[in-house]
Design an enzyme around this catalytic site. Structure first.
Site, PDB file in Angstrom:
ATOM      1  N   LYS A 133       0.789  -1.157  -0.151  1.00  0.00           N
ATOM      2  CA  LYS A 133      -0.054   0.026   0.149  1.00  0.00           C
ATOM      3  C   LYS A 133       0.931   0.918  -0.073  1.00  0.00           C
ATOM      4  O   LYS A 133       1.812   1.426   0.967  1.00  0.00           O
ATOM      5  CB  LYS A 133      -0.741  -0.173   1.304  1.00  0.00           C
ATOM      6  CG  LYS A 133      -1.754   0.996   1.503  1.00  0.00           C
ATOM      7  CD  LYS A 133      -2.996   0.898   2.418  1.00  0.00           C
ATOM      8  CE  LYS A 133      -3.337   2.346   2.529  1.00  0.00           C
ATOM      9  NZ  LYS A 133      -4.557   2.110   3.866  1.00  0.00           N
ATOM     10  N   ARG A 186     -11.055   9.736   1.694  1.00  0.00           N
ATOM     11  CA  ARG A 186     -10.693  10.298   3.449  1.00  0.00           C
ATOM     12  C   ARG A 186     -11.965  11.151   3.463  1.00  0.00           C
ATOM     13  O   ARG A 186     -12.483  11.362   4.819  1.00  0.00           O
ATOM     14  CB  ARG A 186      -9.279  11.027   3.464  1.00  0.00           C
ATOM     15  CG  ARG A 186      -8.353   9.887   3.613  1.00  0.00           C
ATOM     16  CD  ARG A 186      -6.978  10.409   3.563  1.00  0.00           C
ATOM     17  NE  ARG A 186      -5.944   9.556   3.471  1.00  0.00           N
ATOM     18  CZ  ARG A 186      -4.633   9.716   3.319  1.00  0.00           C
ATOM     19  NH1 ARG A 186      -4.168  10.887   3.185  1.00  0.00           N
ATOM     20  NH2 ARG A 186      -3.860   8.503   3.220  1.00  0.00           N
ATOM     21  N   LYS A 192       1.034   9.684   5.782  1.00  0.00           N
ATOM     22  CA  LYS A 192       1.322   8.378   6.285  1.00  0.00           C
ATOM     23  C   LYS A 192       2.346   7.837   5.837  1.00  0.00           C
ATOM     24  O   LYS A 192       2.708   6.576   5.522  1.00  0.00           O
ATOM     25  CB  LYS A 192       0.085   7.586   5.765  1.00  0.00           C
ATOM     26  CG  LYS A 192      -1.245   8.214   6.449  1.00  0.00           C
ATOM     27  CD  LYS A 192      -2.507   7.169   6.150  1.00  0.00           C
ATOM     28  CE  LYS A 192      -3.713   7.622   6.647  1.00  0.00           C
ATOM     29  NZ  LYS A 192      -4.794   6.653   6.763  1.00  0.00           N
ATOM     30  N   GLU A 251       7.454  -6.645   1.268  1.00  0.00           N
ATOM     31  CA  GLU A 251       6.178  -6.466   2.023  1.00  0.00           C
ATOM     32  C   GLU A 251       5.329  -7.439   1.861  1.00  0.00           C
ATOM     33  O   GLU A 251       4.957  -8.060   2.657  1.00  0.00           O
ATOM     34  CB  GLU A 251       5.500  -5.209   1.733  1.00  0.00           C
ATOM     35  CG  GLU A 251       6.367  -3.714   2.268  1.00  0.00           C
ATOM     36  CD  GLU A 251       6.036  -3.607   3.827  1.00  0.00           C
ATOM     37  OE1 GLU A 251       5.309  -4.283   4.400  1.00  0.00           O
ATOM     38  OE2 GLU A 251       6.841  -2.513   4.286  1.00  0.00           O
ATOM     39  N   LYS A 299      -2.083  -1.438  -3.832  1.00  0.00           N
ATOM     40  CA  LYS A 299      -3.107  -0.092  -3.767  1.00  0.00           C
ATOM     41  C   LYS A 299      -2.270   1.143  -3.952  1.00  0.00           C
ATOM     42  O   LYS A 299      -1.283   0.884  -3.149  1.00  0.00           O
ATOM     43  CB  LYS A 299      -3.842  -0.175  -2.711  1.00  0.00           C
ATOM     44  CG  LYS A 299      -4.826   0.805  -2.213  1.00  0.00           C
ATOM     45  CD  LYS A 299      -5.350   0.781  -0.812  1.00  0.00           C
ATOM     46  CE  LYS A 299      -6.199   1.844  -0.521  1.00  0.00           C
ATOM     47  NZ  LYS A 299      -6.384   1.943   0.790  1.00  0.00           N
ATOM     48  N   SER A 308     -10.451   5.614  -4.527  1.00  0.00           N
ATOM     49  CA  SER A 308     -11.204   6.645  -4.673  1.00  0.00           C
ATOM     50  C   SER A 308     -11.021   7.713  -5.780  1.00  0.00           C
ATOM     51  O   SER A 308     -11.643   8.325  -6.533  1.00  0.00           O
ATOM     52  CB  SER A 308     -11.341   7.359  -3.384  1.00  0.00           C
ATOM     53  OG  SER A 308     -10.150   7.680  -2.717  1.00  0.00           O
ATOM     54  N   TYR A 310     -15.121   1.202  -7.181  1.00  0.00           N
ATOM     55  CA  TYR A 310     -16.304   1.934  -6.725  1.00  0.00           C
ATOM     56  C   TYR A 310     -17.454   1.916  -8.014  1.00  0.00           C
ATOM     57  O   TYR A 310     -18.424   2.132  -8.082  1.00  0.00           O
ATOM     58  CB  TYR A 310     -16.176   3.310  -6.552  1.00  0.00           C
ATOM     59  CG  TYR A 310     -15.493   3.485  -5.201  1.00  0.00           C
ATOM     60  CD1 TYR A 310     -15.879   3.265  -3.991  1.00  0.00           C
ATOM     61  CD2 TYR A 310     -13.972   3.635  -5.381  1.00  0.00           C
ATOM     62  CE1 TYR A 310     -15.091   3.207  -2.828  1.00  0.00           C
ATOM     63  CE2 TYR A 310     -13.148   3.596  -4.175  1.00  0.00           C
ATOM     64  CZ  TYR A 310     -13.662   3.335  -2.889  1.00  0.00           C
ATOM     65  OH  TYR A 310     -13.026   3.425  -1.897  1.00  0.00           O
TER      66      TYR A 310
HETATM   67  C1  PBG Z   1      -7.613   3.176   5.560  1.00  0.00           C
HETATM   68  C2  PBG Z   1      -7.919   3.024   4.179  1.00  0.00           C
HETATM   69  C3  PBG Z   1      -7.715   4.118   3.108  1.00  0.00           C
HETATM   70  C4  PBG Z   1      -8.147   3.416   1.920  1.00  0.00           C
HETATM   71  C5  PBG Z   1      -8.646   2.113   2.293  1.00  0.00           C
HETATM   72  N1  PBG Z   1      -8.385   2.067   3.808  1.00  0.00           N
HETATM   73  C6  PBG Z   1      -7.132   5.525   3.201  1.00  0.00           C
HETATM   74  C7  PBG Z   1      -5.778   5.532   3.689  1.00  0.00           C
HETATM   75  O1  PBG Z   1      -4.898   4.702   3.888  1.00  0.00           O
HETATM   76  O2  PBG Z   1      -5.430   6.921   4.101  1.00  0.00           O
HETATM   77  C8  PBG Z   1      -8.410   4.161   0.473  1.00  0.00           C
HETATM   78  C9  PBG Z   1      -9.330   3.571  -0.512  1.00  0.00           C
HETATM   79  C10 PBG Z   1      -9.498   4.604  -1.332  1.00  0.00           C
HETATM   80  O3  PBG Z   1      -9.102   5.834  -1.720  1.00  0.00           O
HETATM   81  O4  PBG Z   1     -10.471   4.427  -2.094  1.00  0.00           O
HETATM   82  N2  PBG Z   1      -6.485   2.478   6.272  1.00  0.00           N
END
Ligand code: PBG
Length: 312
Positions: free
Chosen positions: A181, A191, A204, A220, A235, A261, A300
């Site tokens: 990720k 968010r 993050k 990882e 992701k 998203s 989505y």
């Molecule tokens: C939270 C999480 C996130 C997403 C899925 N789980 C956001 C982040 O890590 O800040 C993002 C999914 C998306 O953007 O559609 N741990």
């Protein structure tokens, strides 16, 4: 002839639909930065999920929009068996048994800092976070969630969550690890959808990956598999198709891509302006995940894609 020679084929079985839940009654609330996406109250969520099930979608992922008043530095609401996501899981499971339910394991919906782990003095407390994540995973499994999806990127989490689930009698609970990720700008609309963006202090980057790295993703993923992950995820999606391909060809484990998203928002924005044709572009994007080696896609667009695929 094209069908005979097609090397990859997108099917409804490849789709996982992420959806947002919110407190209240009879609520279907649009998410501004994600046209076409809603937050559903618990009484509405089972209806939405039944629609996905009727289209043939095999699994959904639930994400809670947590009231700001419930957010604390220790994220304890995540371990409350009556929290929003657990109530939503129970509602879904009692209405439709034949669709898989996935929940995130991470503190960001519950933590007043908006981070996935505990924060002290601006630093993430990795090991202290693990204990809470274990409780969160067990509480979600008790609510009926089939697949726990640790998205927190703390080190060592998969192993301890696996043991905690086993000890609580959930040997059959599956772990889908957000293994690779990246610290990405493409999560911004999410968010907004879960209400964690405003709270987020800093970024993050100390626990999510550097977009410049590829070998690190392999490292990882290897760690998570060694610790007991059943399925792994990469992701975001499109900007990381090379990682999807490397992960699938290196490990051969069920591998998923999250078409996140921000990727959805870009497509919708362009389509709304008439600059891209939504259906055509969406199918091209989703097919590219299959070509890269993904066994499934969190998107989505899942309902839109399923409708098109069912009408073919
Ligand atoms: C939270 C999480 C996130 C997403 C899925 N789980 C956001 C982040 O890590 O800040 C993002 C999914 C998306 O953007 O559609 N741990």
């Amino acid at each position: 002839m094209r069908r005979l020679v097609a090397e990859n084929r997108l099917g409804v079985d490849d789709l996982i639909w992420p959806l947002f839940v919110v407190d209240g009654d009879n609520v279907r609330q649009p998410v501004d930065s994600m046209p076409g996406v809603m937050r559903y109250s618990v009484d509405q969520v089972a209806g939405a999920v039944s629609e996905a099930r009727d289209l043939g979608i095999p699994a959904i992922a639930l994400f809670p929009y947590t009231d700001a008043a419930l957010k604390t530095p220790d994220g304890r609401e995540g371990c409350n068996p009556e929290n929003l996501v657990c109530r939503a899981v129970r509602a879904v499971k009692s209405a439709c048994t034949d669709i898989g339910v996935i929940c995130d394991v991470a503190l960001d919906p519950y933590n007043s800092d908006g981070h996935d782990g505990l924060v002290q003095g601006g630093r993430i407390l990795n090991d202290e976070t693990l204990e809470i994540l274990c409780q969160q995973a067990v509480v979600q499994a008790e609510a009926g969630c089939d697949i726990q999806a640790p998205s927190d990127m703390m080190d060592g989490r998969i192993g301890v969550i696996r043991r905690a689930l086993d000890d609580a009698g959930f040997q059959d609970s599956i772990i889908m690890s957000y293994a690779a990720k990246y610290a990405s700008g493409f999560y911004a609309p999410f968010r907004d959808a879960v209400g964690s963006g405003g709270a987020l202090a800093g970024d993050k980057k100390t626990y999510q990956m550097d977009p410049a790295n590829s070998d690190e993703a392999i490292h990882e993923v290897a760690l998570d598999i060694a610790e007991g992950a059943d399925m792994v995820m990469v992701k975001p999606g499109l900007p990381y198709l090379d990682i999807v391909h490397r992960v699938k060809s290196t490990f051969g484990l069920p591998t998923y891509a999250y078409h996140v998203s921000g990727e959805y928002a870009m497509l919708q924005a362009a389509a709304q302006n008439g600059w891209l044709e939504y259906d055509k572009t969406m199918m091209e994007i989703l097919t590219s995940f299959k070509r890269a080696g993904a066994d499934g896609i969190l998107t989505y667009c899942a309902l839109d894609a399923a409708r098109l695929l069912n009408n073919q």
